[in-house]
Motif scaffolding. Structure first.
Motif, PDB file in Angstrom:
ATOM      1  N   THR A 132      -2.186-107.602 -50.920  1.00  0.00           N
ATOM      2  CA  THR A 132      -0.429-107.614 -51.166  1.00  0.00           C
ATOM      3  C   THR A 132      -0.105-108.567 -50.298  1.00  0.00           C
ATOM      4  N   ALA A 133      -0.521-108.737 -48.978  1.00  0.00           N
ATOM      5  CA  ALA A 133      -0.394-109.830 -47.972  1.00  0.00           C
ATOM      6  C   ALA A 133      -0.270-111.176 -48.747  1.00  0.00           C
ATOM      7  N   GLY A 134      -1.432-111.360 -49.301  1.00  0.00           N
ATOM      8  CA  GLY A 134      -1.573-112.889 -50.133  1.00  0.00           C
ATOM      9  C   GLY A 134      -0.735-112.928 -51.165  1.00  0.00           C
ATOM     10  N   LEU A 135      -0.574-112.012 -51.687  1.00  0.00           N
ATOM     11  CA  LEU A 135       0.289-112.038 -53.061  1.00  0.00           C
ATOM     12  C   LEU A 135       1.833-112.510 -52.793  1.00  0.00           C
ATOM     13  N   VAL A 136       2.434-111.674 -51.533  1.00  0.00           N
ATOM     14  CA  VAL A 136       3.653-111.919 -51.131  1.00  0.00           C
ATOM     15  C   VAL A 136       3.644-113.450 -50.470  1.00  0.00           C
ATOM     16  N   ALA A 137       2.725-113.685 -49.639  1.00  0.00           N
ATOM     17  CA  ALA A 137       2.618-115.023 -49.094  1.00  0.00           C
ATOM     18  C   ALA A 137       2.659-116.201 -50.312  1.00  0.00           C
ATOM     19  N   LEU A 138       1.807-115.971 -51.347  1.00  0.00           N
ATOM     20  CA  LEU A 138       1.947-116.946 -52.369  1.00  0.00           C
ATOM     21  C   LEU A 138       3.298-117.058 -52.943  1.00  0.00           C
ATOM     22  N   VAL A 139       3.860-115.876 -53.602  1.00  0.00           N
ATOM     23  CA  VAL A 139       4.989-115.707 -54.329  1.00  0.00           C
ATOM     24  C   VAL A 139       6.084-116.478 -53.530  1.00  0.00           C
ATOM     25  N   GLY A 209       2.873-106.115 -47.610  1.00  0.00           N
ATOM     26  CA  GLY A 209       3.939-106.808 -47.873  1.00  0.00           C
ATOM     27  C   GLY A 209       4.743-107.438 -46.628  1.00  0.00           C
ATOM     28  N   ALA A 210       4.804-106.313 -45.625  1.00  0.00           N
ATOM     29  CA  ALA A 210       5.284-106.703 -44.449  1.00  0.00           C
ATOM     30  C   ALA A 210       4.526-107.867 -43.912  1.00  0.00           C
ATOM     31  N   LEU A 211       3.314-107.855 -43.757  1.00  0.00           N
ATOM     32  CA  LEU A 211       2.590-108.893 -43.083  1.00  0.00           C
ATOM     33  C   LEU A 211       2.687-110.399 -43.792  1.00  0.00           C
TER      34      LEU A 211
END
Length: 230
Positions: A132-139, A209-211
């Motif tokens: 999830t952290a990777g997805l949020v960072a990418l988007v 998500g927070a990360l």
């Protein structure tokens, strides 16, 4: 776009995403005996389907299809009000459940079959945090770089590729989405998750998500990429 139209796009997109995940899992289970091959078939279909859905519905709602993305977008940009966020979350979760029902019906299964696949443990939760952290960072990195606007096809391809890859490099097979996690509890098939395992996955996803948001703010604090400033 009216809120009703945007909410419908979020419900439709999240629902069809779950249909792709669950449906391709059922098909893989029926066609292949090898678990690794099933996962490959499931991941390729999901990566491609997600990219298509973002292209189809992104201009209407932003193609969040994910409560974590909606909440991080609200926290970082404050473009939406609380009512819009709440409507998006409800639409995404309801759509996800509907998507699982649709997949089951297409393959001749009962509309709702509660999953019995237990997915629990610190290793899987860590996998969800990473996914999830990777997805949020990418988007949000793509948005702050301006790539989403300058090259509209880049974001869908990148997000689809990331999810397809994360199926394989995370222990949890990268759910990375609370709504999708809830939806997958309503199908006792290859992609299902037992209801008792849902809270742990969802909690890990919100931590991720927070990360991811912290990563975005660290790498792109002003919303501009270094390339755009040079």
């Amino acid at each position: 776009m009216t809120l009703a139209r945007r909410a419908f796009a979020e419900a439709l997109g999240t629902g069809l995403l779950v249909t792709v995940v669950v449906g391709s899992g059922i098909m893989a289970q029926r066609l292949s005996d090898d678990t690794g091959l099933r996962l490959l078939e499931n991941s390729v279909a999901t990566a491609a389907g997600l990219a298509v859905l973002i292209l189809l519905l992104g201009p209407v709602s932003g193609a969040h299809f994910n409560p974590v993305i909606t909440l991080v977008d609200w926290a970082l940009s404050r473009h939406a009000d609380g009512r819009t966020v709440a409507v998006y979350l409800l639409a995404q979760t309801g759509g996800a459940i509907g998507g699982a029902v649709l997949a089951d019906l297409m393959f001749g299964l009962p509309a709702v079959t509660i999953a019995a696949h237990h997915r629990t443990g610190a290793d899987l939760w860590l996998g969800e945090v990473v996914a999830t952290a990777g997805l949020v960072a990418l988007v949000f990195a793509l948005a702050r770089q301006g790539r989403a606007a300058a090259a509209p096809a880049a974001a869908p391809a990148a997000v689809g590729a990331y999810i397809g890859a994360a199926y394989w490099f995370t222990s949890s097979t990268s759910f990375a989405n609370p709504a999708v996690t809830v939806g997958r509890a309503f199908t006792d098939t290859f992609a299902g998750i037992a209801p008792s395992s849902v809270p742990g996955f969802v909690a890990a996803q919100f931590v991720g998500g927070a990360l991811g948001a912290v990563l975005v703010l660290t790498l792109y604090p002003t919303g501009e990429s270094r390339a755009r400033r040079s």
